[in-house]
Design a protein around this motif. Structure first.
Motif, PDB file in Angstrom:
ATOM      1  N   SER A 335      47.505  24.893  31.057  1.00 32.50           N
ATOM      2  CA  SER A 335      47.986  23.994  31.749  1.00 32.50           C
ATOM      3  C   SER A 335      47.607  22.618  30.901  1.00 32.50           C
ATOM      4  CB  SER A 335      47.672  23.797  33.214  1.00 32.50           C
ATOM      5  OG  SER A 335      48.530  24.886  33.723  1.00 32.50           O
ATOM      6  N   ALA A 336      46.540  22.937  30.052  1.00 28.54           N
ATOM      7  CA  ALA A 336      45.974  21.299  29.541  1.00 28.54           C
ATOM      8  C   ALA A 336      46.011  21.673  27.965  1.00 28.54           C
ATOM      9  CB  ALA A 336      44.846  20.810  30.198  1.00 28.54           C
ATOM     10  N   ASP A 337      46.164  23.088  27.544  1.00 29.95           N
ATOM     11  CA  ASP A 337      46.113  23.096  25.919  1.00 29.95           C
ATOM     12  C   ASP A 337      44.568  22.771  25.573  1.00 29.95           C
ATOM     13  OD1 ASP A 337      48.625  23.959  25.609  1.00 29.95           O
ATOM     14  OD2 ASP A 337      49.388  21.797  25.636  1.00 29.95           O
ATOM     15  N   ILE A 338      43.648  23.262  26.202  1.00 30.71           N
ATOM     16  CA  ILE A 338      42.306  22.988  25.917  1.00 30.71           C
ATOM     17  C   ILE A 338      41.760  24.325  25.094  1.00 30.71           C
ATOM     18  CG2 ILE A 338      40.027  22.980  26.832  1.00 30.71           C
ATOM     19  CD1 ILE A 338      41.092  20.767  28.913  1.00 30.71           C
ATOM     20  N   PRO A 339      41.174  24.422  24.160  1.00 35.28           N
ATOM     21  CA  PRO A 339      40.886  25.434  23.445  1.00 35.28           C
ATOM     22  C   PRO A 339      39.776  26.362  24.000  1.00 35.28           C
ATOM     23  CG  PRO A 339      40.237  23.701  22.085  1.00 35.28           C
ATOM     24  CD  PRO A 339      41.109  23.159  23.057  1.00 35.28           C
ATOM     25  N   LEU A 340      39.822  27.522  23.961  1.00 38.65           N
ATOM     26  CA  LEU A 340      38.524  28.448  24.334  1.00 38.65           C
ATOM     27  C   LEU A 340      37.943  29.049  23.274  1.00 38.65           C
ATOM     28  CD1 LEU A 340      40.620  30.490  27.456  1.00 38.65           C
ATOM     29  CD2 LEU A 340      39.226  28.045  27.539  1.00 38.65           C
ATOM     30  N   ILE A 341      36.423  28.949  23.260  1.00 41.72           N
ATOM     31  CA  ILE A 341      35.847  29.573  22.174  1.00 41.72           C
ATOM     32  C   ILE A 341      34.765  30.537  22.752  1.00 41.72           C
ATOM     33  CG2 ILE A 341      34.052  28.888  20.260  1.00 41.72           C
ATOM     34  CD1 ILE A 341      35.532  26.012  20.300  1.00 41.72           C
ATOM     35  N   GLY A 342      34.577  31.632  22.062  1.00 40.86           N
ATOM     36  CA  GLY A 342      33.487  32.637  22.345  1.00 40.86           C
ATOM     37  C   GLY A 342      34.228  33.945  21.981  1.00 40.86           C
ATOM     38  N   VAL A 343      33.804  34.845  23.239  1.00 39.93           N
ATOM     39  CA  VAL A 343      34.406  36.209  23.158  1.00 39.93           C
ATOM     40  C   VAL A 343      35.271  36.538  24.477  1.00 39.93           C
ATOM     41  CG1 VAL A 343      32.524  36.955  21.604  1.00 39.93           C
ATOM     42  CG2 VAL A 343      32.075  37.179  24.110  1.00 39.93           C
ATOM     43  N   LYS A 344      35.737  37.746  24.547  1.00 44.36           N
ATOM     44  CA  LYS A 344      36.525  38.074  25.568  1.00 44.36           C
ATOM     45  C   LYS A 344      35.730  37.863  26.920  1.00 44.36           C
ATOM     46  CE  LYS A 344      37.782  42.237  26.571  1.00 44.36           C
ATOM     47  NZ  LYS A 344      38.351  43.565  26.698  1.00 44.36           N
ATOM     48  N   SER A 345      36.453  37.359  27.988  1.00 43.84           N
ATOM     49  CA  SER A 345      35.765  37.277  29.303  1.00 43.84           C
ATOM     50  C   SER A 345      35.644  38.401  29.948  1.00 43.84           C
ATOM     51  CB  SER A 345      36.416  36.173  30.103  1.00 43.84           C
ATOM     52  OG  SER A 345      37.602  36.525  30.491  1.00 43.84           O
ATOM     53  N   PHE A 346      35.086  38.525  31.272  1.00 45.66           N
ATOM     54  CA  PHE A 346      34.738  39.617  31.941  1.00 45.66           C
ATOM     55  C   PHE A 346      36.082  40.580  32.605  1.00 45.66           C
ATOM     56  CE2 PHE A 346      33.597  42.009  36.060  1.00 45.66           C
ATOM     57  CZ  PHE A 346      32.601  42.807  35.411  1.00 45.66           C
ATOM     58  N   GLY A 347      36.908  39.805  33.069  1.00 47.97           N
ATOM     59  CA  GLY A 347      38.256  40.327  33.655  1.00 47.97           C
ATOM     60  C   GLY A 347      38.064  40.906  35.175  1.00 47.97           C
ATOM     61  N   LYS A 348      38.260  39.705  35.814  1.00 49.39           N
ATOM     62  CA  LYS A 348      38.334  39.819  37.384  1.00 49.39           C
ATOM     63  C   LYS A 348      39.334  39.084  38.024  1.00 49.39           C
ATOM     64  CE  LYS A 348      35.446  39.344  41.716  1.00 49.39           C
ATOM     65  NZ  LYS A 348      36.617  38.339  42.458  1.00 49.39           N
ATOM     66  N   GLY A 349      40.417  39.651  38.301  1.00 46.03           N
ATOM     67  CA  GLY A 349      41.643  38.912  38.824  1.00 46.03           C
ATOM     68  C   GLY A 349      42.160  38.940  40.247  1.00 46.03           C
ATOM     69  N   THR A 350      40.718  39.394  41.043  1.00 48.04           N
ATOM     70  CA  THR A 350      41.154  39.457  42.534  1.00 48.04           C
ATOM     71  C   THR A 350      40.486  38.334  43.301  1.00 48.04           C
ATOM     72  OG1 THR A 350      39.530  40.921  42.621  1.00 48.04           O
ATOM     73  CG2 THR A 350      41.706  41.937  42.476  1.00 48.04           C
ATOM     74  N   VAL A 351      40.977  38.093  44.554  1.00 45.92           N
ATOM     75  CA  VAL A 351      40.508  37.059  45.473  1.00 45.92           C
ATOM     76  C   VAL A 351      39.989  37.722  47.025  1.00 45.92           C
ATOM     77  CG1 VAL A 351      40.854  34.995  46.851  1.00 45.92           C
ATOM     78  CG2 VAL A 351      41.990  35.245  44.490  1.00 45.92           C
ATOM     79  N   GLN A 352      38.659  37.432  47.059  1.00 45.24           N
ATOM     80  CA  GLN A 352      38.007  37.910  48.334  1.00 45.24           C
ATOM     81  C   GLN A 352      37.937  37.086  49.363  1.00 45.24           C
ATOM     82  OE1 GLN A 352      36.775  38.931  45.004  1.00 45.24           O
ATOM     83  NE2 GLN A 352      37.879  40.686  45.150  1.00 45.24           N
ATOM     84  N   THR A 353      38.088  37.531  50.686  1.00 47.56           N
ATOM     85  CA  THR A 353      37.813  36.715  51.781  1.00 47.56           C
ATOM     86  C   THR A 353      36.750  37.416  52.564  1.00 47.56           C
ATOM     87  OG1 THR A 353      38.837  35.490  53.814  1.00 47.56           O
ATOM     88  CG2 THR A 353      39.503  37.459  53.309  1.00 47.56           C
ATOM     89  N   ALA A 354      35.952  36.743  53.502  1.00 49.20           N
ATOM     90  CA  ALA A 354      34.942  37.224  54.139  1.00 49.20           C
ATOM     91  C   ALA A 354      35.155  36.950  55.922  1.00 49.20           C
ATOM     92  CB  ALA A 354      33.631  36.860  53.944  1.00 49.20           C
ATOM     93  N   ILE A 378      44.778  38.705  34.556  1.00 52.88           N
ATOM     94  CA  ILE A 378      43.651  39.243  33.687  1.00 52.88           C
ATOM     95  C   ILE A 378      42.855  40.056  34.059  1.00 52.88           C
ATOM     96  CG2 ILE A 378      44.054  36.833  32.397  1.00 52.88           C
ATOM     97  CD1 ILE A 378      40.760  37.829  34.637  1.00 52.88           C
ATOM     98  N   HIS A 379      43.085  40.856  35.247  1.00 51.68           N
ATOM     99  CA  HIS A 379      42.254  41.854  35.951  1.00 51.68           C
ATOM    100  C   HIS A 379      41.745  43.131  35.006  1.00 51.68           C
ATOM    101  CE1 HIS A 379      39.984  43.350  39.387  1.00 51.68           C
ATOM    102  NE2 HIS A 379      40.462  44.347  39.195  1.00 51.68           N
TER     103      HIS A 379
END
Length: 494
Positions: A335-354, A378-379
């Motif tokens: 949404s802002a075209d900001i570049p990402l640098i590094g290596v692939k992220s972990f991959g958690k695409g869920t939302v929790q509630t308590a 991205i999960h």
């Protein structure tokens, strides 16, 4: 003779009033028969109401509508009444709830008793005592998502994706993440022994870590050269966005011309903080993320930014960037075209509630999945950076316990790690093969001399600590990902 209620029995009444006995029995029979007719009448009435008006009218008078729980109730009653030992009924109920949630086969859904729930709430408060590592249960094992910056876990060399096998010699196999947390945490100053496995390491690694107070200070800012500021966000706690806003103001006063937002090793946290943080970098009205419920309904969250930054920004991610940090990374990228640098992220695409219970316990469950602004999930896949940059190989070297002695003629994976550290630090240990030979001994003595440590030729205690400290400093000096980020920003700075 008394019955269980303490009232006089029928036989006793007959003995006291023999002339009235027959009359008494007839009255009892009549009352009993009328009771049966009354029950039949009420049952027929309830059925009529149900047929006429539906279930809504009858719920208060009907029996338990969850007939599928009959097995559960029967099992509970049988164990409570017939088990060969007295049982803790609260523990039995906790176990039933825990079993229900474990059957979801979801590492992010978990039941927490009162003590575990307290620990959970501490993790998003100002501080707690422990080793400082975010963990999760995966396939019956306890995996490290990421150590907290500056924590004992990070200093001891704990890495993302490490599997913790045991704590103080006791296996963690089959435990939930909240159960494991209680075993790992402890009072400041106490030590905990961990056994971990790591990809690429043939044998488990033994770690002894001294617990400390882990402050939940989540934002660290510094000014680099040429007007480039680096702000690291280590987790998403209650006050993270306020901390970031303060840091941005401080860096602006120091003439910040470009910004590196460092989300490496950030295991996530509170969703609202992630949304608010992403909004600082995304134009007003642009999508931050979508949250999709089981029904397919999507809630779209948009930026409410009142003053977007007018300087170039890049974001750093790695395999320890998870959940809320991935929300921010994906949002600013799409949404802002900001570049990402590094290596692939972990991959958690869920939302929790308590959900809290009155007794202080609670359970956390996955309520939805989140999608990137463009609708990507991205999960278990992670986010690929725009520019892939690895850290030097020595940045992933395993931890060596200072309590362990490495000396001439030893052969082990720890010796090999020490040889690699010595080489990275500028010393020549000879062939890196895991065998502590004469060349390794000479390199160790040379290192000890320059570090003003007793020259023994043995790696232990202060020598081990100094060696790992030198490597950490070298990683910071040669942070290839930060260097690349600076290079990219300099092209954009006007």
């Amino acid at each position: 003779m008394k019955n269980e209620s303490g009232e006089a029995s029928v036989e006793e009444e007959n003995q006291k009033q023999p002339k009235e006995a027959g009359k008494f029995i007839k009255i009892k029979k009549f009352t009993f028969i009328m009771g049966i007719f009354l029950l039949i009448f009420l049952t027929a009435g309830i059925t009529t109401i149900a047929l006429t008006f539906g279930d809504e009218k009858v719920d208060p008078l009907a029996s338990n509508k969850h007939s599928e729980f009959e097995k559960l109730y029967s099992t509970y009653d049988t164990i409570k009444d017939n088990y060969y030992e007295e049982i803790d009924q609260d523990k039995l109920v906790d176990g039933a709830i825990n079993g229900m949630i474990k059957s979801l086969d979801d590492p992010y859904s978990t039941y927490m008793d009162k003590k575990e729930a307290s620990s959970f709430h501490e993790s998003i408060s100002s501080s707690f005592e422990g080793i400082g590592a975010e963990i999760q249960e995966q396939d019956g094992k306890i995996m490290v998502v990421s150590p907290i910056k500056g924590s004992p876990a990070e200093k001891a060399g704990v890495k993302p994706n490490d599997i913790i096998l045991s704590v103080d010699g006791k296996s963690l196999e089959g435990l939930s993440s909240s159960e494991a947390v209680l075993k790992i945490r402890g009072e400041k100053g106490t030590k905990v022994d961990l056994s971990i496995t790591r990809a690429g390491e043939p044998e488990p690694i033994a770690l002894t870590i001294k617990r400390d107070t882990i402050p939940i200070e989540t934002v660290y800012a510094e000014m680099l050269d040429d007007g480039v500021a680096k702000i690291q966000v280590t987790s998403f706690s209650e006050h993270t966005v306020k901390e970031l806003e303060t840091a941005l103001n401080d860096m602006s006063k120091k003439d910040m011309k470009g910004l590196i937002l460092d989300l490496r090793g950030n295991p996530g946290g509170l969703l609202d903080q992630a949304i608010d943080m992403a909004s600082l970098f995304i134009p007003n009205g642009e999508v931050v993320l979508q949250v999709e419920e089981r029904s397919g309904k999507k809630d779209v969250f948009k930026s409410k930014n009142n003053g977007e930054l007018k300087i170039p920004v890049v974001v750093l991610i790695d395999d320890g960037s998870a959940s809320a940090s991935e929300i921010v990374a994906a949002a600013v990228s799409e949404s802002a075209d900001i570049p990402l640098i590094g290596v692939k992220s972990f991959g958690k695409g869920t939302v929790q509630t308590a959900q809290d219970f009155d007794d202080g316990s609670n359970f956390k469950y996955t309520a939805a999945k989140w999608l990137t602004p463009e609708g990507n999930w991205i999960h278990k896949k992670g986010i690929m950076p725009d520019i892939k940059v690895n850290l030097p190989d020595y940045a992933s070297l395993p931890y060596i316990s200072p309590d362990k002695e490495l000396k001439a003629s030893d052969s082990s994976s720890e010796v090999k790690a020490a040889e690699e550290m010595l080489k990275a630090a500028g010393y020549n240990p000879g062939k890196i093969d895991g065998f502590f030979d004469e060349e390794t001994t000479s390199a160790v003595k040379e290192f000890q001399k320059e570090q003003k440590v007793k020259e023994t030729g043995i790696i232990k205690d202060d020598t081990t600590v100094k060696l790992m400290q030198v490597i950490r400093e070298k990683i910071l000096e040669n942070d290839t990902q930060v260097k690349k980020a600076v290079e990219v920003l300099k092209k954009e700075i006007k």
